[in-house]
Design a protein around this motif. Structure first.
Motif, PDB file in Angstrom:
ATOM      1  N   THR A  31       0.847  -1.190   0.000  1.00 58.80           N
ATOM      2  CA  THR A  31       0.000   0.000   0.000  1.00 58.80           C
ATOM      3  C   THR A  31       0.880   1.236   0.000  1.00 58.80           C
ATOM      4  N   LEU A  32       0.248   2.337  -0.221  1.00 60.35           N
ATOM      5  CA  LEU A  32       0.953   3.616  -0.225  1.00 60.35           C
ATOM      6  C   LEU A  32       0.954   4.179   1.185  1.00 60.35           C
ATOM      7  N   VAL A  33       2.141   4.451   1.724  1.00 59.10           N
ATOM      8  CA  VAL A  33       2.234   5.065   3.050  1.00 59.10           C
ATOM      9  C   VAL A  33       2.380   6.557   2.850  1.00 59.10           C
ATOM     10  N   PHE A  34       1.389   7.307   3.255  1.00 57.47           N
ATOM     11  CA  PHE A  34       1.399   8.761   3.077  1.00 57.47           C
ATOM     12  C   PHE A  34       1.541   9.395   4.444  1.00 57.47           C
ATOM     13  N   ASN A  35       2.723   9.827   4.756  1.00 55.25           N
ATOM     14  CA  ASN A  35       2.962  10.366   6.082  1.00 55.25           C
ATOM     15  C   ASN A  35       3.804  11.619   5.949  1.00 55.25           C
ATOM     16  N   PRO A  36       3.207  12.709   5.508  1.00 59.12           N
ATOM     17  CA  PRO A  36       4.016  13.899   5.257  1.00 59.12           C
ATOM     18  C   PRO A  36       4.509  14.531   6.554  1.00 59.12           C
ATOM     19  N   PRO A  37       5.613  15.260   6.491  1.00 60.29           N
ATOM     20  CA  PRO A  37       6.061  15.960   7.686  1.00 60.29           C
ATOM     21  C   PRO A  37       5.079  17.055   8.052  1.00 60.29           C
ATOM     22  N   SER A  38       5.094  17.446   9.309  1.00 57.01           N
ATOM     23  CA  SER A  38       4.146  18.468   9.731  1.00 57.01           C
ATOM     24  C   SER A  38       4.548  19.797   9.131  1.00 57.01           C
ATOM     25  N   SER A  39       3.651  20.367   8.374  1.00 57.55           N
ATOM     26  CA  SER A  39       3.900  21.678   7.779  1.00 57.55           C
ATOM     27  C   SER A  39       2.544  22.324   7.557  1.00 57.55           C
ATOM     28  N   ALA A  40       2.589  23.602   7.225  1.00 56.39           N
ATOM     29  CA  ALA A  40       1.324  24.299   6.994  1.00 56.39           C
ATOM     30  C   ALA A  40       0.638  23.704   5.772  1.00 56.39           C
ATOM     31  N   PRO A  41      -0.668  23.513   5.823  1.00 57.56           N
ATOM     32  CA  PRO A  41      -1.362  22.943   4.663  1.00 57.56           C
ATOM     33  C   PRO A  41      -1.271  23.863   3.456  1.00 57.56           C
ATOM     34  N   ASN A  42      -1.297  23.249   2.296  1.00 57.87           N
ATOM     35  CA  ASN A  42      -1.221  24.003   1.052  1.00 57.87           C
ATOM     36  C   ASN A  42      -2.522  24.771   0.844  1.00 57.87           C
ATOM     37  N   VAL A  43      -2.407  26.039   0.471  1.00 57.00           N
ATOM     38  CA  VAL A  43      -3.626  26.829   0.291  1.00 57.00           C
ATOM     39  C   VAL A  43      -4.356  26.448  -0.992  1.00 57.00           C
ATOM     40  N   TYR A  44      -3.687  25.736  -1.890  1.00 54.00           N
ATOM     41  CA  TYR A  44      -4.352  25.327  -3.127  1.00 54.00           C
ATOM     42  C   TYR A  44      -5.258  24.121  -2.895  1.00 54.00           C
ATOM     43  N   HIS A  45      -5.162  23.472  -1.726  1.00 49.91           N
ATOM     44  CA  HIS A  45      -6.081  22.382  -1.407  1.00 49.91           C
ATOM     45  C   HIS A  45      -7.320  22.983  -0.762  1.00 49.91           C
ATOM     46  N   THR A  46      -8.370  23.079  -1.532  1.00 52.02           N
ATOM     47  CA  THR A  46      -9.583  23.708  -1.026  1.00 52.02           C
ATOM     48  C   THR A  46     -10.196  22.832   0.060  1.00 52.02           C
TER      49      THR A  46
END
Lengths: 393, 219
Positions: free
Chosen positions: B54-69
Motif C-alpha cells: 500500500t501507499l504510506v502517506f505520512n508527510p512531515p508536519s507543515s502548513a497545509p497548502n492553500v491550493y487544497h480547497t
C-alpha cells in the motif's frame, strides 16, 4: 489567405549540413527527417557559413532607393538575414511563417511611421489575443479570484515587463539606431537617451474620475486595470521610446502575425509554451487587511457556521520565541491553519489562509471558450463555474 | 563578556557546607530501560491492515497548502466531495479499528495529516478565545441612555465604562455615539507621546507595524 512558399529561400546559400560533433560509429544513424517540435531544442541543422563562390549570388534588394534613405529595412532584405532565420528556428516556428512578417514585427512605430511597414497594427491584434487567452485562463481556472488579483496576475503574465523579459529570453537584440541598412533581425526603434524624459504619448492617463471602482477599471481601462492607456501607434511616430516599450510591441506583434499566418491553434500552442508555462505563485498576490472580518463575512454569506480560531499546538509560551499553531474551524471543518509567534498573529494568518483556500478554488475539469473556436470541440463544451464574487465588507 | 563563572569562583564553592552522606541515586540511565521506554506502538499510517503493498502517506508536519480547497469550500457539484467523503470513511474505519498511540494523538506531528478531513469522533482543540453569541439585548431606551451619558461627560463615561455598564462591546458603543472632540484630544496626546520616542523605540514600533501588515500577506 494565400500562403507564401519561401521555405526553400536561401537554402542554396547554406553550406552542407555538418554534425556538430563527430558521429559515434556505434550509435544508430540520426533520423534527420524529424523536425524538432520543441522550441527548447535549439540544435542547428544547417551551418550558415556562406561559401566563397556564392558571394556574388546574394540577392540584393531591388529598390530604386539606396537602403540608407529607408526608415526601416526593405522586406526583401529579410531573406538574407541570418538573425531572422535563427530567430524563427529558435521559436520553432514552421517555415511557412514568412521571414518578411517576422522582420516587420521587429520594426516599432517609432522607427518607421508608415503603418504598412511597422508593427503597430499587428501589435494591437496581438495585445487583444494575449489579453483574451490570459483572461479566459484565469476566469475559468480560478472562478473565485478577486478582480484585483486577476489584474495583478495578468500584469505578471502579459504585462509590459513580462513581455520585455520574454523578448530578452528569446535573444532579441536591439539596433543602436533604426535605418534601412540595419540587419532586419534586430529590434528597430528610436532609442530614448539616458536621462531623458519619456514621451508624452506614454504618459497618457485615463481622465480622472472621483469614483474609480473595480467596475470602472473593468469597463474603461486595459486588462491590467491600470490608470494609463495604451498609446496609439501614430502617437509614437518618431518619438524616442524605452527598450521595454519596443520589446513588448514586438512580442505582441509576433502573436498577432502568428494568428494571421498560422491560425488560432498554433497561436494557442505558442501561448501555452511561452507564456502559460511561466510559473506564478498566485497565493503571493493576496494582501488582506482584515482577514478575520472578511472570513466571518464570507461564512455568514455562504451559510456556514461562524469561524472559530482553535489552538492546535503551541510551544514555548513563556519563552522569547513562542510558536502557536492556530486553525480556523467552522463547525467541525478546518478551513485554514496558520503559525505565528503570538496568538493574534497565528489567528490572523490562519484566517488569511482560509480566505486563500476559498479564493484559489480550482474546478476539476475546465473548458475555456477559445477551445470551441471554429466548432472544433463544441460537443465537449461544459459550462464553467461562475462565482457570485469576492467578499465585500 | 563571558557569562561563565571563573574557575576560582567554582573552586571556592566546592567545599561542602554541611556533611551529607553521598547517596547513590539511580535515574533512568541504563540502555535497557531507555529502550523499553521508547518502544511505542507504530503510528496507524505505518501499519496497513492488509499485507498487500500500500501507499504510506505520512508527510512531515507543515502548513497545509492553500491550493487544497477545504471540503466546506467545495461547491456542491464538485467531484472532490465524493473523494473526500470516501477518504473520510476509510480513515474513520481505520481509526476505529486501531487505537492511535499516545504519540499519534491529534496535536502531535504524527497525527492524521491535515490534508484529510478530521475524524468526526476526535474532539476539536480548545478555542483561542471563548466563542460567544451576540445577545441583541439593548433596547432603544438603552441606546438613548448611552448617547446621553457619552455626550454629557465623555471623560467619565468612556467606552470601556459604558460597555461594562450595558454589557455590550466597546465597538458597539463607538457605533452608537461618537465623541469627536475627545477623540481629537486623545489622538493629539498620543501624537505628543509618539514625538517623545527615541530612535530605538520608534524603529521598533515601526517594525512592529510593518510585521503586522505582513500577516495578511502571509510572508
Amino acid at each position: 489567405m494565400k500562403r507564401i512558399r519561401i521555405s526553400r529561400c536561401g537554402t542554396q546559400l547554406l553550406a552542407q549540413p555538418s554534425s556538430r560533433r563527430p558521429p559515434c560509429p556505434c550509435a544508430p544513424p540520426l533520423q534527420r527527417h524529424i523536425t524538432p517540435h520543441n522550441y527548447r531544442i535549439q540544435s542547428r541543422w544547417q551551418s550558415t557559413a556562406v561559401l566563397a563562390d556564392d558571394a556574388e549570388n546574394t540577392v540584393q534588394p531591388k529598390t530604386k532607393y539606396p537602403p540608407e534613405v529607408l526608415p526601416s529595412p526593405h522586406p526583401s532584405a529579410s531573406r538574407d538575414s541570418a538573425k531572422l532565420s535563427a530567430l524563427r528556428s529558435r521559436l520553432s516556428l514552421p517555415p511557412r511563417f514568412p521571414l518578411e512578417t517576422l522582420a516587420r514585427t521587429l520594426v516599432h512605430p517609432s522607427a518607421d511611421p508608415n503603418s504598412a511597414f511597422n508593427n503597430g497594427s499587428l501589435s494591437i491584434l496581438g495585445s487583444n489575443l494575449l489579453g483574451y487567452y490570459t483572461t479566459e485562463y484565469f476566469l475559468c481556472n480560478y472562478p473565485r479570484l478577486p478582480m484585483s488579483v486577476v489584474f495583478a496576475a495578468q500584469y505578471a503574465y502579459i504585462g509590459p515587463k513580462a513581455l520585455a523579459t520574454i523578448a530578452c529570453e528569446w535573444g532579441i537584440e536591439a539596433a543602436a539606431e533604426p535605418g534601412g541598412e540595419v540587419d532586419p533581425g534586430l529590434l528597430q526603434f528610436r532609442r530614448l537617451r539616458s536621462g531623458d524624459d519619456i514621451p508624452d504619448a506614454l504618459k497618457l492617463k485615463i481622465p480622472k474620475k472621483w469614483n474609480i471602482t473595480t467596475t470602472h477599471k473593468i469597463l474603461t481601462s486595459d486588462e491590467f486595470g491600470s490608470a494609463s492607456r495604451q498609446p496609439a501607434p501614430e502617437e509614437l511616430a518618431r518619438q524616442p521610446v524605452p527598450l521595454e516599450e519596443a520589446a513588448q510591441s514586438f512580442v505582441r506583434a509576433l502573436i498577432g502575425s502568428l494568428h494571421l499566418h498560422l491560425g488560432p491553434p498554433a497561436v494557442k500552442r505558442f501561448y501555452r509554451d511561452h507564456f502559460l508555462s511561466r510559473h506564478l505563485d498566485l497565493d503571493k498576490l493576496f494582501d488582506f487587511r482584515t482577514p478575520t472580518r472578511d472570513l466571518s463575512r464570507l461564512c455568514a454569506r455562504e451559510g456556514f457556521e461562524a469561524p472559530v480560531a482553535r489552538l492546535i499546538s503551541e510551544t514555548g509560551r513563556l519563552s522569547r520565541h513562542p510558536v502557536f499553531v492556530v486553525g480556523v474551524y467552522s463547525g467541525k471543518d478546518k478551513l485554514g491553519e496558520g503559525a505565528g509567534s503570538s496568538l493574534d498573529e497565528a489567528r490572523v494568518r490562519a484566517a488569511a489562509a482560509a480566505l486563500k483556500g476559498w479564493y484559489l478554488y480550482r474546478p476539476v475539469e475546465v473548458t475555456v471558450p477559445s477551445s470551441t473556436e471554429g466548432g472544433m470541440g463544441a460537443d465537449k463544451w461544459r459550462p464553467n463555474m461562475v462565482d457570485c464574487g469576492e467578499v465585500i465588507v | 563578556m563571558s557569562t561563565c563563572k571563573t574557575l576560582a569562583r567554582i573552586c571556592s564553592k566546592t567545599s561542602r557546607p554541611y556533611p551529607l552522606p553521598l547517596i547513590q541515586c539511580r535515574h533512568e540511565s541504563s540502555t535497557r530501560r531507555h529502550k523499553k521506554l521508547l518502544h511505542l506502538p507504530e503510528a496507524p499510517s505505518y501499519t496497513p491492515d492488509s499485507s498487500a503493498p500500500t501507499l504510506v502517506f505520512n508527510p512531515p508536519s507543515s502548513a497545509p497548502n492553500v491550493y487544497h480547497t477545504p471540503l466546506k469550500f467545495l461547491p456542491q457539484n464538485d467531484r472532490r466531495r465524493q473523494l473526500y467523503s470516501d477518504a473520510l470513511t476509510v480513515s474513520t474505519h481505520s481509526a476505529l479499528r486501531k487505537k492511535a498511540s499516545s504519540v499519534a494523538q491529534p496535536g502531535t506531528p504524527l497525527a492524521t495529516s491535515s490534508l484529510l478531513p478530521p475524524i468526526p469522533s476526535v474532539s476539536l482543540p480548545s478555542p483561542v478565545r471563548q466563542p460567544y453569541n451576540k445577545k441583541y439585548h439593548l433596547t432603544e431606551e438603552d441606546i438613548e441612555e448611552i448617547r446621553k451619558l457619552r455626550t454629557k461627560n465623555p471623560n467619565t463615561w468612556t467606552r470601556v465604562k459604558l460597555a461594562e455598564k450595558f454589557g455590550c462591546s466597546q465597538f458597539f458603543v463607538s457605533m452608537v455615539v461618537k465623541a469627536p472632540e475627545k477623540a481629537e484630544r486623545v489622538s493629539a496626546e498620543h501624537q505628543q507621546a509618539r514625538e517623545r520616542w527615541g530612535p530605538r523605540r520608534r524603529m521598533a514600533r515601526e517594525d512592529r507595524a510593518r510585521r503586522k501588515e505582513m500577516w495578511g500577506r502571509d510572508e
